[in-house]
Scaffold this motif. Structure first.
Motif, PDB file in Angstrom:
ATOM      1  N   GLU A  40      77.069  65.815  47.967  1.00 11.17           N
ATOM      2  CA  GLU A  40      76.252  64.713  48.486  1.00 11.17           C
ATOM      3  C   GLU A  40      76.640  63.389  47.834  1.00 11.17           C
ATOM      4  O   GLU A  40      76.648  62.345  48.496  1.00 11.17           O
ATOM      5  N   ILE A  41      76.956  63.453  46.554  1.00 14.73           N
ATOM      6  CA  ILE A  41      77.347  62.235  45.834  1.00 14.73           C
ATOM      7  C   ILE A  41      78.675  61.721  46.368  1.00 14.73           C
ATOM      8  O   ILE A  41      78.824  60.537  46.660  1.00 14.73           O
ATOM      9  N   ILE A  42      79.624  62.622  46.528  1.00 17.51           N
ATOM     10  CA  ILE A  42      80.958  62.196  46.967  1.00 17.51           C
ATOM     11  C   ILE A  42      80.944  61.655  48.398  1.00 17.51           C
ATOM     12  O   ILE A  42      81.693  60.745  48.737  1.00 17.51           O
ATOM     13  N   VAL A  43      80.046  62.166  49.228  1.00 14.90           N
ATOM     14  CA  VAL A  43      79.911  61.643  50.595  1.00 14.90           C
ATOM     15  C   VAL A  43      79.387  60.212  50.561  1.00 14.90           C
ATOM     16  O   VAL A  43      79.802  59.365  51.355  1.00 14.90           O
ATOM     17  N   ARG A  44      78.503  59.919  49.615  1.00 14.86           N
ATOM     18  CA  ARG A  44      77.918  58.583  49.514  1.00 14.86           C
ATOM     19  C   ARG A  44      78.846  57.582  48.816  1.00 14.86           C
ATOM     20  O   ARG A  44      78.624  56.382  48.896  1.00 14.86           O
ATOM     21  N   ILE A  45      79.856  58.098  48.100  1.00 16.48           N
ATOM     22  CA  ILE A  45      80.839  57.232  47.447  1.00 16.48           C
ATOM     23  C   ILE A  45      82.221  57.724  47.875  1.00 16.48           C
ATOM     24  O   ILE A  45      82.961  58.315  47.100  1.00 16.48           O
ATOM     25  N   PRO A  46      82.612  57.501  49.115  1.00 13.34           N
ATOM     26  CA  PRO A  46      83.838  58.101  49.640  1.00 13.34           C
ATOM     27  C   PRO A  46      85.127  57.632  48.962  1.00 13.34           C
ATOM     28  O   PRO A  46      86.130  58.339  48.999  1.00 13.34           O
ATOM     29  N   SER A  47      85.118  56.484  48.314  1.00  9.84           N
ATOM     30  CA  SER A  47      86.357  55.990  47.713  1.00  9.84           C
ATOM     31  C   SER A  47      86.603  56.514  46.297  1.00  9.84           C
ATOM     32  O   SER A  47      87.640  56.219  45.714  1.00  9.84           O
ATOM     33  N   ILE A  48      85.694  57.322  45.767  1.00  4.82           N
ATOM     34  CA  ILE A  48      85.889  57.904  44.442  1.00  4.82           C
ATOM     35  C   ILE A  48      86.586  59.260  44.588  1.00  4.82           C
ATOM     36  O   ILE A  48      86.316  60.001  45.536  1.00  4.82           O
ATOM     37  N   SER A  49      87.482  59.557  43.676  1.00  6.67           N
ATOM     38  CA  SER A  49      88.145  60.866  43.727  1.00  6.67           C
ATOM     39  C   SER A  49      87.241  61.912  43.082  1.00  6.67           C
ATOM     40  O   SER A  49      86.371  61.593  42.272  1.00  6.67           O
ATOM     41  N   ARG A  50      87.468  63.154  43.440  1.00  2.36           N
ATOM     42  CA  ARG A  50      86.678  64.258  42.880  1.00  2.36           C
ATOM     43  C   ARG A  50      86.856  64.327  41.361  1.00  2.36           C
ATOM     44  O   ARG A  50      85.904  64.566  40.628  1.00  2.36           O
ATOM     45  N   LYS A  51      88.085  64.096  40.910  1.00  2.00           N
ATOM     46  CA  LYS A  51      88.381  64.137  39.482  1.00  2.00           C
ATOM     47  C   LYS A  51      87.611  63.060  38.716  1.00  2.00           C
ATOM     48  O   LYS A  51      86.993  63.328  37.682  1.00  2.00           O
ATOM     49  N   VAL A  52      87.626  61.847  39.234  1.00  2.00           N
ATOM     50  CA  VAL A  52      86.932  60.738  38.579  1.00  2.00           C
ATOM     51  C   VAL A  52      85.424  60.954  38.630  1.00  2.00           C
ATOM     52  O   VAL A  52      84.730  60.711  37.643  1.00  2.00           O
ATOM     53  N   LEU A  53      84.911  61.415  39.763  1.00  2.00           N
ATOM     54  CA  LEU A  53      83.478  61.684  39.859  1.00  2.00           C
ATOM     55  C   LEU A  53      83.069  62.722  38.823  1.00  2.00           C
ATOM     56  O   LEU A  53      82.070  62.549  38.116  1.00  2.00           O
ATOM     57  N   THR A  54      83.832  63.787  38.705  1.00  2.00           N
ATOM     58  CA  THR A  54      83.531  64.823  37.710  1.00  2.00           C
ATOM     59  C   THR A  54      83.510  64.232  36.304  1.00  2.00           C
ATOM     60  O   THR A  54      82.588  64.483  35.521  1.00  2.00           O
ATOM     61  N   GLN A  55      84.507  63.420  35.989  1.00  2.00           N
ATOM     62  CA  GLN A  55      84.597  62.788  34.668  1.00  2.00           C
ATOM     63  C   GLN A  55      83.398  61.878  34.414  1.00  2.00           C
ATOM     64  O   GLN A  55      82.786  61.931  33.345  1.00  2.00           O
ATOM     65  N   GLN A  56      83.057  61.054  35.392  1.00  2.00           N
ATOM     66  CA  GLN A  56      81.947  60.116  35.234  1.00  2.00           C
ATOM     67  C   GLN A  56      80.610  60.851  35.099  1.00  2.00           C
ATOM     68  O   GLN A  56      79.771  60.457  34.283  1.00  2.00           O
ATOM     69  N   LEU A  57      80.430  61.918  35.881  1.00  2.00           N
ATOM     70  CA  LEU A  57      79.203  62.709  35.775  1.00  2.00           C
ATOM     71  C   LEU A  57      79.086  63.330  34.390  1.00  2.00           C
ATOM     72  O   LEU A  57      78.005  63.343  33.787  1.00  2.00           O
ATOM     73  N   ARG A  58      80.189  63.838  33.857  1.00  2.00           N
ATOM     74  CA  ARG A  58      80.171  64.425  32.506  1.00  2.00           C
ATOM     75  C   ARG A  58      79.806  63.386  31.454  1.00  2.00           C
ATOM     76  O   ARG A  58      79.047  63.663  30.520  1.00  2.00           O
ATOM     77  N   GLU A  59      80.375  62.188  31.588  1.00  2.00           N
ATOM     78  CA  GLU A  59      80.069  61.126  30.627  1.00  2.00           C
ATOM     79  C   GLU A  59      78.602  60.703  30.721  1.00  2.00           C
ATOM     80  O   GLU A  59      77.943  60.504  29.696  1.00  2.00           O
ATOM     81  N   LEU A  60      78.095  60.547  31.939  1.00  2.00           N
ATOM     82  CA  LEU A  60      76.691  60.180  32.115  1.00  2.00           C
ATOM     83  C   LEU A  60      75.769  61.266  31.567  1.00  2.00           C
ATOM     84  O   LEU A  60      74.738  60.962  30.956  1.00  2.00           O
TER      85      LEU A  60
END
Length: 111
Positions: A40-60
């Motif tokens: 759901e997150i990646i659909v709402r932010i289509p320009s983010i890569s899965r790798k970067v999203l995973t990294q950012q979620l871990r940091e948050l």
């Protein structure tokens, strides 16, 4: 002689370290008021890569701004939500949106 100030212990510096970067505030905005799955997150932010999203979620999550709940199901399900600490940023998110809307109104005016 120049006065040099050390900002390493500054609350603003610490806050920027936690929420700075291209995607973190956007992710927090997407989670504001919602519990969302990764897809759901990646659909709402289509320009983010899965790798970067995973990294950012871990940091948050590491900074205590979001929580990750893993369900032992098949297929596995993981949900992300703002923690109380993360929710304390909601007034900031609201202010940023209001500020931008105000600037947008000002910039569309003609003298």
């Amino acid at each position: 002689m120049e006065n040099k100030v050390d900002y390493t212990d500054c609350p603003v510096t610490e806050t920027i370290a936690m929420i700075g970067g291209r995607w973190k505030l956007i992710i927090l905005h997407v989670l504001y008021g919602h519990t969302r799955r990764f897809g759901e997150i990646i659909v709402r932010i289509p320009s983010i890569s899965r790798k970067v999203l995973t990294q950012q979620l871990r940091e948050l999550e590491g900074d205590g701004l979001i929580s990750r709940k893993e369900y032992k199901e098949c297929p596995p399900r993981v949900e992300y939500t703002l923690t109380d600490f993360g929710n304390s940023l909601c007034p900031l998110l609201t202010s940023i949106k209001a500020w931008r809307n105000g600037v947008g109104l000002l910039s569309s005016r003609q003298d």
